[in-house]
Design a protein around this motif. Structure first.
Motif, PDB file in Angstrom:
ATOM      1  N   GLY A 122       0.823  -1.210   0.000  1.00 39.35           N
ATOM      2  CA  GLY A 122       0.000   0.000   0.000  1.00 39.35           C
ATOM      3  C   GLY A 122       0.857   1.260   0.000  1.00 39.35           C
ATOM      4  O   GLY A 122       0.571   2.226  -0.705  1.00 39.35           O
ATOM      5  N   ILE A 123       1.934   1.236   0.793  1.00 36.12           N
ATOM      6  CA  ILE A 123       2.852   2.377   0.817  1.00 36.12           C
ATOM      7  C   ILE A 123       3.495   2.565  -0.555  1.00 36.12           C
ATOM      8  O   ILE A 123       3.637   3.688  -1.052  1.00 36.12           O
ATOM      9  CB  ILE A 123       3.928   2.169   1.898  1.00 36.12           C
ATOM     10  N   ALA A 124       3.881   1.449  -1.184  1.00 38.66           N
ATOM     11  CA  ALA A 124       4.527   1.520  -2.503  1.00 38.66           C
ATOM     12  C   ALA A 124       3.585   2.098  -3.550  1.00 38.66           C
ATOM     13  O   ALA A 124       3.977   2.947  -4.360  1.00 38.66           O
ATOM     14  CB  ALA A 124       5.002   0.134  -2.923  1.00 38.66           C
ATOM     15  N   PHE A 125       2.325   1.646  -3.549  1.00 38.67           N
ATOM     16  CA  PHE A 125       1.373   2.177  -4.520  1.00 38.67           C
ATOM     17  C   PHE A 125       1.113   3.660  -4.279  1.00 38.67           C
ATOM     18  O   PHE A 125       0.961   4.439  -5.226  1.00 38.67           O
ATOM     19  CB  PHE A 125       0.060   1.393  -4.463  1.00 38.67           C
ATOM     20  N   ALA A 126       1.047   4.055  -2.994  1.00 42.03           N
ATOM     21  CA  ALA A 126       0.833   5.478  -2.691  1.00 42.03           C
ATOM     22  C   ALA A 126       2.020   6.310  -3.163  1.00 42.03           C
ATOM     23  O   ALA A 126       1.851   7.389  -3.743  1.00 42.03           O
ATOM     24  CB  ALA A 126       0.608   5.654  -1.192  1.00 42.03           C
ATOM     25  N   LEU A 127       3.240   5.809  -2.925  1.00 40.27           N
ATOM     26  CA  LEU A 127       4.427   6.535  -3.385  1.00 40.27           C
ATOM     27  C   LEU A 127       4.468   6.616  -4.904  1.00 40.27           C
ATOM     28  O   LEU A 127       4.865   7.631  -5.483  1.00 40.27           O
ATOM     29  CB  LEU A 127       5.698   5.846  -2.868  1.00 40.27           C
ATOM     30  N   GLY A 128       4.069   5.519  -5.560  1.00 39.76           N
ATOM     31  CA  GLY A 128       4.114   5.475  -7.014  1.00 39.76           C
ATOM     32  C   GLY A 128       3.228   6.508  -7.677  1.00 39.76           C
ATOM     33  O   GLY A 128       3.428   6.852  -8.840  1.00 39.76           O
ATOM     34  N   ARG A 129       2.254   7.027  -6.952  1.00 46.22           N
ATOM     35  CA  ARG A 129       1.349   8.021  -7.522  1.00 46.22           C
ATOM     36  C   ARG A 129       1.923   9.442  -7.423  1.00 46.22           C
ATOM     37  O   ARG A 129       1.354  10.366  -7.991  1.00 46.22           O
ATOM     38  CB  ARG A 129      -0.005   7.952  -6.805  1.00 46.22           C
ATOM     39  N   GLU A 144       7.733  -0.272  -5.464  1.00 47.33           N
ATOM     40  CA  GLU A 144       7.091  -1.586  -5.529  1.00 47.33           C
ATOM     41  C   GLU A 144       8.114  -2.708  -5.433  1.00 47.33           C
ATOM     42  O   GLU A 144       7.833  -3.775  -4.880  1.00 47.33           O
ATOM     43  CB  GLU A 144       6.296  -1.715  -6.825  1.00 47.33           C
ATOM     44  N   ASP A 145       9.308  -2.489  -5.972  1.00 50.33           N
ATOM     45  CA  ASP A 145      10.350  -3.511  -5.877  1.00 50.33           C
ATOM     46  C   ASP A 145      10.782  -3.694  -4.425  1.00 50.33           C
ATOM     47  O   ASP A 145      11.035  -4.815  -3.964  1.00 50.33           O
ATOM     48  CB  ASP A 145      11.551  -3.118  -6.740  1.00 50.33           C
ATOM     49  N   LEU A 146      10.885  -2.578  -3.696  1.00 49.10           N
ATOM     50  CA  LEU A 146      11.223  -2.674  -2.272  1.00 49.10           C
ATOM     51  C   LEU A 146      10.122  -3.392  -1.508  1.00 49.10           C
ATOM     52  O   LEU A 146      10.400  -4.192  -0.602  1.00 49.10           O
ATOM     53  CB  LEU A 146      11.436  -1.273  -1.696  1.00 49.10           C
ATOM     54  N   ALA A 147       8.862  -3.123  -1.875  1.00 52.45           N
ATOM     55  CA  ALA A 147       7.754  -3.822  -1.234  1.00 52.45           C
ATOM     56  C   ALA A 147       7.822  -5.314  -1.527  1.00 52.45           C
ATOM     57  O   ALA A 147       7.527  -6.150  -0.669  1.00 52.45           O
ATOM     58  CB  ALA A 147       6.421  -3.241  -1.711  1.00 52.45           C
ATOM     59  N   GLY A 148       8.218  -5.657  -2.760  1.00 53.86           N
ATOM     60  CA  GLY A 148       8.361  -7.067  -3.110  1.00 53.86           C
ATOM     61  C   GLY A 148       9.400  -7.763  -2.245  1.00 53.86           C
ATOM     62  O   GLY A 148       9.212  -8.907  -1.810  1.00 53.86           O
ATOM     63  N   ILE A 149      10.507  -7.063  -1.977  1.00 50.95           N
ATOM     64  CA  ILE A 149      11.541  -7.625  -1.100  1.00 50.95           C
ATOM     65  C   ILE A 149      10.983  -7.834   0.302  1.00 50.95           C
ATOM     66  O   ILE A 149      11.236  -8.859   0.953  1.00 50.95           O
ATOM     67  CB  ILE A 149      12.770  -6.698  -1.079  1.00 50.95           C
ATOM     68  N   ALA A 211       5.023  -7.382  -7.587  1.00 51.69           N
ATOM     69  CA  ALA A 211       4.867  -7.523  -6.144  1.00 51.69           C
ATOM     70  C   ALA A 211       3.468  -8.024  -5.804  1.00 51.69           C
ATOM     71  O   ALA A 211       3.301  -8.886  -4.933  1.00 51.69           O
ATOM     72  CB  ALA A 211       5.134  -6.181  -5.452  1.00 51.69           C
ATOM     73  N   LEU A 212       2.446  -7.510  -6.491  1.00 50.52           N
ATOM     74  CA  LEU A 212       1.080  -7.942  -6.205  1.00 50.52           C
ATOM     75  C   LEU A 212       0.853  -9.377  -6.674  1.00 50.52           C
ATOM     76  O   LEU A 212       0.151 -10.153  -6.014  1.00 50.52           O
ATOM     77  CB  LEU A 212       0.082  -6.995  -6.882  1.00 50.52           C
ATOM     78  N   VAL A 213       1.463  -9.767  -7.788  1.00 51.38           N
ATOM     79  CA  VAL A 213       1.375 -11.159  -8.242  1.00 51.38           C
ATOM     80  C   VAL A 213       2.048 -12.087  -7.237  1.00 51.38           C
ATOM     81  O   VAL A 213       1.533 -13.155  -6.904  1.00 51.38           O
ATOM     82  CB  VAL A 213       2.008 -11.327  -9.636  1.00 51.38           C
TER      83      VAL A 213
END
Length: 370
Positions: A122-129, A144-149, A211-213
């Motif tokens: 959620g943080i990654a998607f918010a930052l991505g915007r 999103e890559d950091l969130a994936g990690i 990351a979502l997948v």
């Protein structure tokens, strides 16, 4: 939400040639329903007719920014699945307290961990915007890559916990109480996780979020581990006291398998890997552009769940600056239509070499990394 359209024709001073075309606005028609050239089905024909009849503008001010739209879809997927998994985990935790089943405990902890992975995503998607800045010139999509990690580390931690608990109970077996309740909780865990897995993976693949997948794969494994808990409950009902910890170890093994798949997916994204089929698709689209004599270089990379491209094309050496620029614009347009989730392409036009002419990039040769 609309995006301001600043149509900039950038000049690539690093290559010494003026025909570079930097196009930042997003073209959502290619990303959400890419053009296919196979025989049209009825739905496909309807989409094509709608595409022709709908006002067709490449001005981003005329449409919803699909990068923001896809981030919003990702956020919805996260919070809806978080709610489903939270309810499932709470229900299972109650049964764990009543039964003492370590297999169900492992499944419950894994469900809770899966729900909590919504936080970094959620943080990654918010930052991505957020808009790009002078420091983060490509924006914040790589969050999103950091969130994936973070998700991979969470899966690893849940595997360690489930394994440790199962081994401890294997060394000190205890009877499982309320076996029927454990079985019901296991079925509820499978149903909740399978629904969340399908939902997350469908949205993740639609918007291009690895990351979502990965999080969806995580949830799917949780569903299968819930079925394993059901087997453990059956073994306990038949009087086999080791059934519960043995199933707990099987759950640990299943978590390890999904950890491998998720880690591989996230690693590839962090290393800027793309599907070679996308490169082939881009090359085919570029070769069909009038005026393109060759493709010198083509690079694609993910930034979050969107793609960017860098292309060096060969054009007629006698072409004027305006003509070369027109070819670059046409090439970029073709790419935006051909490559799903492509948001920007930087196209550089090189003149076709003339007999006896030195390479115009020769002055840059000593800057090339070896």
């Amino acid at each position: 939400m609309s995006e301001r359209h600043d149509h900039e024709h950038g000049h690539r001073h690093d290559r010494g040639h003026p025909h570079a075309h930097a196009h930042e606005p997003v073209h959502d028609h290619a990303h959400e329903h890419p053009h296919h050239h196979s025989s049209p089905s009825a739905p496909g024909l309807r989409r094509r007719v709608a595409h022709l009849l709908t006002p067709h503008s490449h001005e981003s001010a005329d449409k919803l920014d699909p990068a923001l739209e896809s981030s919003a879809r990702g956020m919805r997927a996260l919070w809806v699945s978080l709610a489903v998994l939270a309810v499932t985990a709470v229900a299972q935790a109650v049964v764990v307290a009543l039964s003492g089943s370590v297999a169900l405990l492992g499944d419950t902890v894994h469900n809770a961990a899966d729900a909590l992975t919504a936080v970094p995503l959620g943080i990654a998607f918010a930052l991505g915007r957020r808009a790009a800045t002078r420091r983060f010139t490509y924006g914040y999509g790589r969050a999103e890559d950091l969130a994936g990690i973070a998700i991979v580390l969470t899966i690893a931690a849940s595997a360690v916990f489930a394994g440790w608990t199962a081994i401890e109970r294997l060394l000190d077996p205890r009877p499982v109480e309320h076996v029927g309740a454990v079985a019901v909780a296991a079925l509820a865990g499978f149903a909740g996780n399978e629904w969340v897995a399908r939902y997350r993976m469908r949205v993740g693949r639609s918007i291009g979020s690895a990351a979502l997948v990965a999080d969806g794969l995580h949830a799917r494994t949780d569903g299968f581990t819930s079925l394993a808990v059901l087997l453990g409950a059956g073994g306990s009902a038949l009087g086999w006291r080791l059934a519960d910890p043995v199933v707990g170890l099987a759950i640990t093994a299943a978590i390890a398998l999904v950890l491998r798949d998720a880690a591989r997916e996230v690693f590839r994204r962090v290393m800027d890997a793309v599907d070679p089929a996308l490169v082939d698709r881009a090359e085919r689209a570029l070769r069909e552009v009038e005026g393109v004599r060759g493709i010198g270089e083509l690079r694609l990379r993910w930034i979050g769940h969107r793609l960017r491209a860098e292309v060096a094309l060969v054009v007629d050496g006698e072409a004027t600056v305006r003509q070369a620029h027109g070819i670059a614009v046409a090439a970029e347009h073709a790419l935006l239509h051909a490559v799903p989730r492509l948001t920007a392409a930087l196209v550089h036009a090189d003149p076709a070499p003339a007999p006896g002419e030195d390479d115009p990039h020769l002055a840059l040769a000593h800057h090339t990394l070896t």
